[in-house]
Design a protein around this motif. Structure first.
Motif, PDB file in Angstrom:
ATOM      1  N   PHE A  29       0.828  -1.201   0.000  1.00  0.00           N
ATOM      2  CA  PHE A  29       0.000   0.000   0.000  1.00  0.00           C
ATOM      3  C   PHE A  29       0.866   1.255   0.000  1.00  0.00           C
ATOM      4  CE2 PHE A  29      -2.243   3.346   2.346  1.00  0.00           C
ATOM      5  CZ  PHE A  29      -3.462   3.391   1.695  1.00  0.00           C
ATOM      6  N   ALA A  30       1.918   1.256   0.812  1.00  0.00           N
ATOM      7  CA  ALA A  30       2.775   2.431   0.946  1.00  0.00           C
ATOM      8  C   ALA A  30       3.688   2.642  -0.254  1.00  0.00           C
ATOM      9  CB  ALA A  30       3.623   2.313   2.213  1.00  0.00           C
ATOM     10  N   HIS A  34      -2.165   1.028  -3.946  1.00  0.00           N
ATOM     11  CA  HIS A  34      -3.262   0.895  -2.988  1.00  0.00           C
ATOM     12  C   HIS A  34      -4.197  -0.235  -3.411  1.00  0.00           C
ATOM     13  CE1 HIS A  34      -2.084   4.550  -0.991  1.00  0.00           C
ATOM     14  NE2 HIS A  34      -2.207   5.263  -2.106  1.00  0.00           N
ATOM     15  N   LEU A  99       4.358   6.602   4.977  1.00  0.00           N
ATOM     16  CA  LEU A  99       2.957   7.001   5.013  1.00  0.00           C
ATOM     17  C   LEU A  99       2.744   8.018   6.118  1.00  0.00           C
ATOM     18  CD1 LEU A  99       1.093   3.578   4.725  1.00  0.00           C
ATOM     19  CD2 LEU A  99       1.368   5.282   2.954  1.00  0.00           C
ATOM     20  N   SER A 100       1.819   8.941   5.866  1.00  0.00           N
ATOM     21  CA  SER A 100       1.431   9.835   6.948  1.00  0.00           C
ATOM     22  C   SER A 100       0.568   9.038   7.928  1.00  0.00           C
ATOM     23  CB  SER A 100       0.635  11.019   6.395  1.00  0.00           C
ATOM     24  OG  SER A 100      -0.612  10.578   5.897  1.00  0.00           O
ATOM     25  N   THR A 102      -2.428   9.583   8.917  1.00  0.00           N
ATOM     26  CA  THR A 102      -3.796   9.384   8.414  1.00  0.00           C
ATOM     27  C   THR A 102      -3.846   8.281   7.359  1.00  0.00           C
ATOM     28  OG1 THR A 102      -3.517  11.182   6.815  1.00  0.00           O
ATOM     29  CG2 THR A 102      -4.580  11.728   8.901  1.00  0.00           C
ATOM     30  N   GLU A 103      -2.830   8.204   6.504  1.00  0.00           N
ATOM     31  CA  GLU A 103      -2.795   7.132   5.504  1.00  0.00           C
ATOM     32  C   GLU A 103      -2.586   5.777   6.168  1.00  0.00           C
ATOM     33  OE1 GLU A 103      -0.969   9.123   1.476  1.00  0.00           O
ATOM     34  OE2 GLU A 103       0.396   8.703   3.144  1.00  0.00           O
ATOM     35  N   LEU A 104      -1.744   5.742   7.181  1.00  0.00           N
ATOM     36  CA  LEU A 104      -1.500   4.500   7.910  1.00  0.00           C
ATOM     37  C   LEU A 104      -2.773   4.025   8.610  1.00  0.00           C
ATOM     38  CD1 LEU A 104       0.841   2.558   8.579  1.00  0.00           C
ATOM     39  CD2 LEU A 104       1.178   3.868  10.679  1.00  0.00           C
ATOM     40  N   SER A 106      -5.771   4.871   7.783  1.00  0.00           N
ATOM     41  CA  SER A 106      -6.724   4.543   6.713  1.00  0.00           C
ATOM     42  C   SER A 106      -6.516   3.124   6.211  1.00  0.00           C
ATOM     43  CB  SER A 106      -6.563   5.533   5.565  1.00  0.00           C
ATOM     44  OG  SER A 106      -7.309   5.136   4.450  1.00  0.00           O
ATOM     45  N   TYR A 107      -5.261   2.748   5.952  1.00  0.00           N
ATOM     46  CA  TYR A 107      -4.991   1.387   5.493  1.00  0.00           C
ATOM     47  C   TYR A 107      -5.433   0.369   6.528  1.00  0.00           C
ATOM     48  CZ  TYR A 107      -2.814  -3.062   4.798  1.00  0.00           C
ATOM     49  OH  TYR A 107      -2.636  -4.419   4.690  1.00  0.00           O
TER      50      TYR A 107
END
Length: 157
Positions: A29-30, A34, A99-100, A102-104, A106-107
């Protein structure tokens, strides 16, 4: 092997697999895609759902619930082990994309929510079994009614 033992065997196999697959898909993902990461998680959870759906309801619910909770915990432990190794390897050989927060989140939120897919697969397969059973039963009743309608029995005369 009884049904509860099979449920526990499946739960152990799929929970240990999740301990590796979810963190690895987090790295995919990172750094790669995605869509590929979520596709892999979806395939894994659908496979678990298919395997658990061969069991009776009580055993399947036991196994799927144990799979869900164990997968969450074991995949986070797996992440703590796998993430530093992947990060070091990629940093040494290529570029690592962090990853930020929020992205982390989110995943992991989406990946954990996808762990309910085995419940959905189980209930879909259960519904299909029941509807196929009703169709078969209705077919037998219709055939019996047709046979009885054209029966040449002289006892009614």
């Amino acid at each position: 092997m009884n049904d509860n033992e099979r449920a526990m065997k499946y739960f152990i196999i799929f929970a240990l697999g999740s301990a590796v697959i979810l963190p690895c898909c987090g790295e995919v993902f990172a750094n790669i895609s995605h869509g590929a990461a979520f596709t892999a998680v979806a395939i894994w959870t659908v496979a678990a759902g298919i395997k658990f759906s061969s069991l009776p309801v009580k055993s399947a619910m036991l196994g799927i619930t144990a799979f869900f909770f164990s997968s969450v915990i074991l995949s986070l432990i797996g992440y703590v082990i796998i993430h530093p190794a992947v990060k070091n390897w990629l940093t040494a050989n290529s570029v690592y994309f962090d990853l930020s927060l929020t992205e982390l989140v989110s995943y992991w939120g989406r990946a954990v929510s996808m762990l309910i897919i085995p419940y959905l697969v189980f209930f879909a397969r259960l519904g299909m079994k029941r509807s196929m059973g009703k169709l078969e039963d209705n077919g037998k009743k219709a055939a019996s009614a047709v046979d009885n309608a054209f029966d040449d029995d002289d006892s009614t005369s």
